[in-house]
Design an enzyme around this catalytic site. Sequence first.
Site, PDB file in Angstrom:
ATOM      1  N   THR A 137      -1.499  -9.275  -4.490  1.00 49.62           N
ATOM      2  CA  THR A 137      -2.760 -10.178  -3.986  1.00 49.62           C
ATOM      3  C   THR A 137      -3.944  -8.402  -3.157  1.00 49.62           C
ATOM      4  O   THR A 137      -4.823  -9.000  -3.145  1.00 49.62           O
ATOM      5  CB  THR A 137      -2.853 -10.368  -3.660  1.00 49.62           C
ATOM      6  OG1 THR A 137      -1.411 -10.195  -2.604  1.00 49.62           O
ATOM      7  CG2 THR A 137      -3.018 -12.545  -3.718  1.00 49.62           C
ATOM      8  N   GLU A 138      -3.233  -7.544  -2.923  1.00 50.52           N
ATOM      9  CA  GLU A 138      -3.821  -6.307  -2.580  1.00 50.52           C
ATOM     10  C   GLU A 138      -2.845  -4.828  -2.630  1.00 50.52           C
ATOM     11  O   GLU A 138      -1.879  -4.938  -2.567  1.00 50.52           O
ATOM     12  CB  GLU A 138      -3.924  -6.474  -0.679  1.00 50.52           C
ATOM     13  CG  GLU A 138      -5.137  -6.973  -0.449  1.00 50.52           C
ATOM     14  CD  GLU A 138      -4.944  -7.343   1.235  1.00 50.52           C
ATOM     15  OE1 GLU A 138      -5.018  -6.394   1.914  1.00 50.52           O
ATOM     16  OE2 GLU A 138      -5.400  -7.996   1.952  1.00 50.52           O
ATOM     17  N   ASN A 139      -4.003  -4.218  -3.445  1.00 50.62           N
ATOM     18  CA  ASN A 139      -3.102  -2.365  -3.302  1.00 50.62           C
ATOM     19  C   ASN A 139      -4.334  -1.916  -3.796  1.00 50.62           C
ATOM     20  O   ASN A 139      -5.572  -1.832  -4.266  1.00 50.62           O
ATOM     21  CB  ASN A 139      -2.224  -2.538  -4.763  1.00 50.62           C
ATOM     22  CG  ASN A 139      -2.163  -0.815  -4.870  1.00 50.62           C
ATOM     23  OD1 ASN A 139      -2.150  -1.069  -5.579  1.00 50.62           O
ATOM     24  ND2 ASN A 139      -1.014  -1.052  -3.995  1.00 50.62           N
ATOM     25  N   TYR A 175       0.609  -0.783   0.340  1.00 51.39           N
ATOM     26  CA  TYR A 175       0.618   0.301  -0.232  1.00 51.39           C
ATOM     27  C   TYR A 175       0.771   1.086   0.205  1.00 51.39           C
ATOM     28  O   TYR A 175       0.726   2.674  -0.870  1.00 51.39           O
ATOM     29  CB  TYR A 175      -0.933  -0.459   1.601  1.00 51.39           C
ATOM     30  CG  TYR A 175      -2.143  -0.949   1.140  1.00 51.39           C
ATOM     31  CD1 TYR A 175      -3.428  -0.246   0.485  1.00 51.39           C
ATOM     32  CD2 TYR A 175      -1.854  -1.883   1.385  1.00 51.39           C
ATOM     33  CE1 TYR A 175      -4.306  -0.996   0.583  1.00 51.39           C
ATOM     34  CE2 TYR A 175      -3.230  -3.059   1.391  1.00 51.39           C
ATOM     35  CZ  TYR A 175      -3.795  -2.969   1.105  1.00 51.39           C
ATOM     36  OH  TYR A 175      -4.968  -3.726   1.031  1.00 51.39           O
TER      37      TYR A 175
END
Length: 280
Positions: free
Chosen positions: A184-186, A119
Amino acid sequence: YVVGHNLIKAHAEAWHLYNETYRAKQGGLISITINSDWAEPRNPHNQEDNDAARRYLEFFLGWFAHPIFKNGDYNEVMKTRIRERSLAQGLSKSRLPEFTESEKQRIKGTYDYFGLNHYTSVLVYNINYPAGVMSYESDRGTGSVADRSWLNSGSFWLKVAPFGFRKLLRWIKEEYNNPPIYVTENGVSERGALDLNDTWRIHYYRNYINEALKAVTLDGVDLRGYTAWSLMDNFEWAVGFDERFGLYHVNLTDPNLPRLPKASARYYSQIVNCNGFPDP
């Protein structure tokens, strides 16, 4: 450290179970996702800050990545620092547990890809904590700040620093022998009154995805997939529903929980449809 130690061993057992029992008939991939910021030295001309930034990554990403993606054991930075501080605190051995030789062999290489949640970035500097302070932070011996020019978000810890995404992807490539990477997340959060015209989220995705593109085309990173966080506003851990990461707004006051697309949902769907940036 004990929890992390058991987590790594449990991960290895799950990987071997899948590999030996299910892979042949399912043909799936199994791995681990590790969350990490990028660490930039606060002063790049200061060797202490450069060392601190490296330490920050070794204690954050490397804690789990080094055993699984490298040699089945913790990195030397963690082992040395935690052992030295433990002994200075009057303990007879390191607070970081040790893997047996057979456990190292069991853990090493238990991945099919590198799952990454990312992030934000931080500017890191050295802190010499007193010997008696017994904590992860004091073992790492770092402090971190954000550049005042980086845009804020709805989360105090999340500053918008796209350049760090490319640097982290490249670091993983160079440090862990170029594994296939799935992001897998951003994503980015907001707080306060509803505003469906979330231009700041469009700005975030455009710039972060562009840095990922640079990592692929210029740095040769083997990036196989990218997933935005998140499809819709949801329950975010300790902050509950106050911080919203969604491409879709969820109206929690309506029992039907209707979803409303934000401007970023339309922008992101274009990127997905084009498998890249829309050609103007």
